[in-house]
Design a protein around this motif. Structure first.
Motif, PDB file in Angstrom:
ATOM      1  N   SER A  30      42.496  31.956  42.778  1.00  0.00           N
ATOM      2  CA  SER A  30      41.416  32.328  41.864  1.00  0.00           C
ATOM      3  C   SER A  30      41.524  31.519  40.576  1.00  0.00           C
ATOM      4  O   SER A  30      42.552  30.928  40.279  1.00  0.00           O
ATOM      5  CB  SER A  30      41.450  33.826  41.563  1.00  0.00           C
ATOM      6  N   ASP A  31      40.472  31.521  39.823  1.00  0.00           N
ATOM      7  CA  ASP A  31      40.390  30.717  38.612  1.00  0.00           C
ATOM      8  C   ASP A  31      40.974  31.481  37.427  1.00  0.00           C
ATOM      9  O   ASP A  31      40.276  32.254  36.774  1.00  0.00           O
ATOM     10  CB  ASP A  31      38.930  30.344  38.358  1.00  0.00           C
ATOM     11  N   ILE A  32      42.266  31.278  37.146  1.00  0.00           N
ATOM     12  CA  ILE A  32      42.888  32.009  36.040  1.00  0.00           C
ATOM     13  C   ILE A  32      42.466  31.457  34.679  1.00  0.00           C
ATOM     14  O   ILE A  32      42.797  32.051  33.663  1.00  0.00           O
ATOM     15  CB  ILE A  32      44.425  32.065  36.152  1.00  0.00           C
ATOM     16  N   THR A  33      41.693  30.370  34.669  1.00  0.00           N
ATOM     17  CA  THR A  33      41.215  29.853  33.388  1.00  0.00           C
ATOM     18  C   THR A  33      40.211  30.798  32.753  1.00  0.00           C
ATOM     19  O   THR A  33      39.935  30.695  31.560  1.00  0.00           O
ATOM     20  CB  THR A  33      40.588  28.458  33.540  1.00  0.00           C
ATOM     21  N   LYS A  34      39.667  31.748  33.540  1.00  0.00           N
ATOM     22  CA  LYS A  34      38.718  32.723  32.999  1.00  0.00           C
ATOM     23  C   LYS A  34      39.418  33.881  32.293  1.00  0.00           C
ATOM     24  O   LYS A  34      38.783  34.626  31.566  1.00  0.00           O
ATOM     25  CB  LYS A  34      37.830  33.270  34.122  1.00  0.00           C
ATOM     26  N   VAL A  35      40.709  34.034  32.492  1.00  0.00           N
ATOM     27  CA  VAL A  35      41.446  35.161  31.912  1.00  0.00           C
ATOM     28  C   VAL A  35      41.481  35.040  30.396  1.00  0.00           C
ATOM     29  O   VAL A  35      41.829  33.999  29.848  1.00  0.00           O
ATOM     30  CB  VAL A  35      42.891  35.213  32.465  1.00  0.00           C
ATOM     31  N   THR A  36      41.108  36.127  29.704  1.00  0.00           N
ATOM     32  CA  THR A  36      41.179  36.156  28.242  1.00  0.00           C
ATOM     33  C   THR A  36      41.963  37.367  27.740  1.00  0.00           C
ATOM     34  O   THR A  36      42.193  37.505  26.552  1.00  0.00           O
ATOM     35  CB  THR A  36      39.769  36.206  27.611  1.00  0.00           C
ATOM     36  N   GLY A  56      42.322  37.409  23.795  1.00  0.00           N
ATOM     37  CA  GLY A  56      42.037  36.048  23.319  1.00  0.00           C
ATOM     38  C   GLY A  56      43.113  35.061  23.723  1.00  0.00           C
ATOM     39  O   GLY A  56      43.483  34.198  22.933  1.00  0.00           O
ATOM     40  N   VAL A  57      43.624  35.208  24.954  1.00  0.00           N
ATOM     41  CA  VAL A  57      44.737  34.379  25.396  1.00  0.00           C
ATOM     42  C   VAL A  57      44.391  33.621  26.677  1.00  0.00           C
ATOM     43  O   VAL A  57      43.417  33.915  27.353  1.00  0.00           O
ATOM     44  CB  VAL A  57      45.997  35.238  25.661  1.00  0.00           C
ATOM     45  N   SER A  58      45.220  32.652  26.976  1.00  0.00           N
ATOM     46  CA  SER A  58      45.227  32.010  28.282  1.00  0.00           C
ATOM     47  C   SER A  58      46.622  32.241  28.859  1.00  0.00           C
ATOM     48  O   SER A  58      47.564  32.510  28.110  1.00  0.00           O
ATOM     49  CB  SER A  58      44.922  30.517  28.182  1.00  0.00           C
ATOM     50  N   ILE A  59      46.728  32.169  30.167  1.00  0.00           N
ATOM     51  CA  ILE A  59      48.028  32.398  30.794  1.00  0.00           C
ATOM     52  C   ILE A  59      48.383  31.272  31.740  1.00  0.00           C
ATOM     53  O   ILE A  59      47.519  30.566  32.253  1.00  0.00           O
ATOM     54  CB  ILE A  59      48.076  33.742  31.559  1.00  0.00           C
ATOM     55  N   GLU A  60      49.683  31.110  31.942  1.00  0.00           N
ATOM     56  CA  GLU A  60      50.208  30.180  32.934  1.00  0.00           C
ATOM     57  C   GLU A  60      51.281  30.927  33.707  1.00  0.00           C
ATOM     58  O   GLU A  60      52.137  31.582  33.115  1.00  0.00           O
ATOM     59  CB  GLU A  60      50.823  28.961  32.248  1.00  0.00           C
ATOM     60  N   ARG A  75      49.487  32.210  25.889  1.00  0.00           N
ATOM     61  CA  ARG A  75      49.214  31.333  24.750  1.00  0.00           C
ATOM     62  C   ARG A  75      47.890  31.728  24.099  1.00  0.00           C
ATOM     63  O   ARG A  75      47.021  32.320  24.746  1.00  0.00           O
ATOM     64  CB  ARG A  75      49.115  29.876  25.234  1.00  0.00           C
ATOM     65  N   ASP A  76      47.742  31.377  22.834  1.00  0.00           N
ATOM     66  CA  ASP A  76      46.456  31.551  22.191  1.00  0.00           C
ATOM     67  C   ASP A  76      45.422  30.711  22.938  1.00  0.00           C
ATOM     68  O   ASP A  76      45.715  29.590  23.356  1.00  0.00           O
ATOM     69  CB  ASP A  76      46.504  31.091  20.723  1.00  0.00           C
ATOM     70  N   ARG A  77      44.242  31.268  23.125  1.00  0.00           N
ATOM     71  CA  ARG A  77      43.179  30.545  23.823  1.00  0.00           C
ATOM     72  C   ARG A  77      42.891  29.253  23.066  1.00  0.00           C
ATOM     73  O   ARG A  77      42.781  29.250  21.847  1.00  0.00           O
ATOM     74  CB  ARG A  77      41.915  31.412  23.854  1.00  0.00           C
ATOM     75  N   GLY A  78      42.812  28.149  23.769  1.00  0.00           N
ATOM     76  CA  GLY A  78      42.562  26.858  23.140  1.00  0.00           C
ATOM     77  C   GLY A  78      43.823  26.048  22.916  1.00  0.00           C
ATOM     78  O   GLY A  78      43.763  24.865  22.663  1.00  0.00           O
ATOM     79  N   ASP A  79      45.003  26.696  23.001  1.00  0.00           N
ATOM     80  CA  ASP A  79      46.273  25.985  22.824  1.00  0.00           C
ATOM     81  C   ASP A  79      46.866  25.502  24.139  1.00  0.00           C
ATOM     82  O   ASP A  79      47.953  24.984  24.163  1.00  0.00           O
ATOM     83  CB  ASP A  79      47.325  26.890  22.136  1.00  0.00           C
ATOM     84  N   GLU A  80      46.136  25.703  25.238  1.00  0.00           N
ATOM     85  CA  GLU A  80      46.696  25.355  26.538  1.00  0.00           C
ATOM     86  C   GLU A  80      46.715  23.867  26.788  1.00  0.00           C
ATOM     87  O   GLU A  80      46.167  23.045  26.277  1.00  0.00           O
ATOM     88  CB  GLU A  80      45.999  26.072  27.697  1.00  0.00           C
TER      89      GLU A  80
END
Length: 80
Positions: A30-36, A56-60, A75-80
């Motif tokens: 699935s597209d984890i880039t949508k996770v906030t 307001g985050v992204s995950i890896e 991570r903060d969203r945009g810092d990935e």
């Protein structure tokens, strides 16, 4: 096909001691880039339920130690 479904059901039962429903499991493709929003829910004996929430985050996800360790980098969203 029935054997495949039975194997999938057995695998799901092993995850979190059968406390996770199939709908709650993230498909690895699935597209984890949508996770906030990231949450940790403690379902262990004596656990307190929701123990961590971050918006307001992204995950890896990183699997290590031959799949025995799952690390989640938040991570903060945009810092990935």
């Amino acid at each position: 096909m029935q054997a495949v479904n039975q194997e999938a059901d057995e695998s799901l039962e092993k995850i979190n001691g059968a406390m996770t429903t199939p709908q709650a499991i993230i498909d690895p493709m699935s597209d984890i880039t949508k996770v906030t929003r990231f949450e940790v829910i403690d379902h262990t004996t004596g656990g307190e339920g929701r123990v961590f929430t971050k918006y307001g985050v992204s995950i890896e996800l990183s699997y290590q130690d031959d799949g025995q360790t799952l690390k989640v980098f938040v991570r903060d969203r945009g810092d990935e």
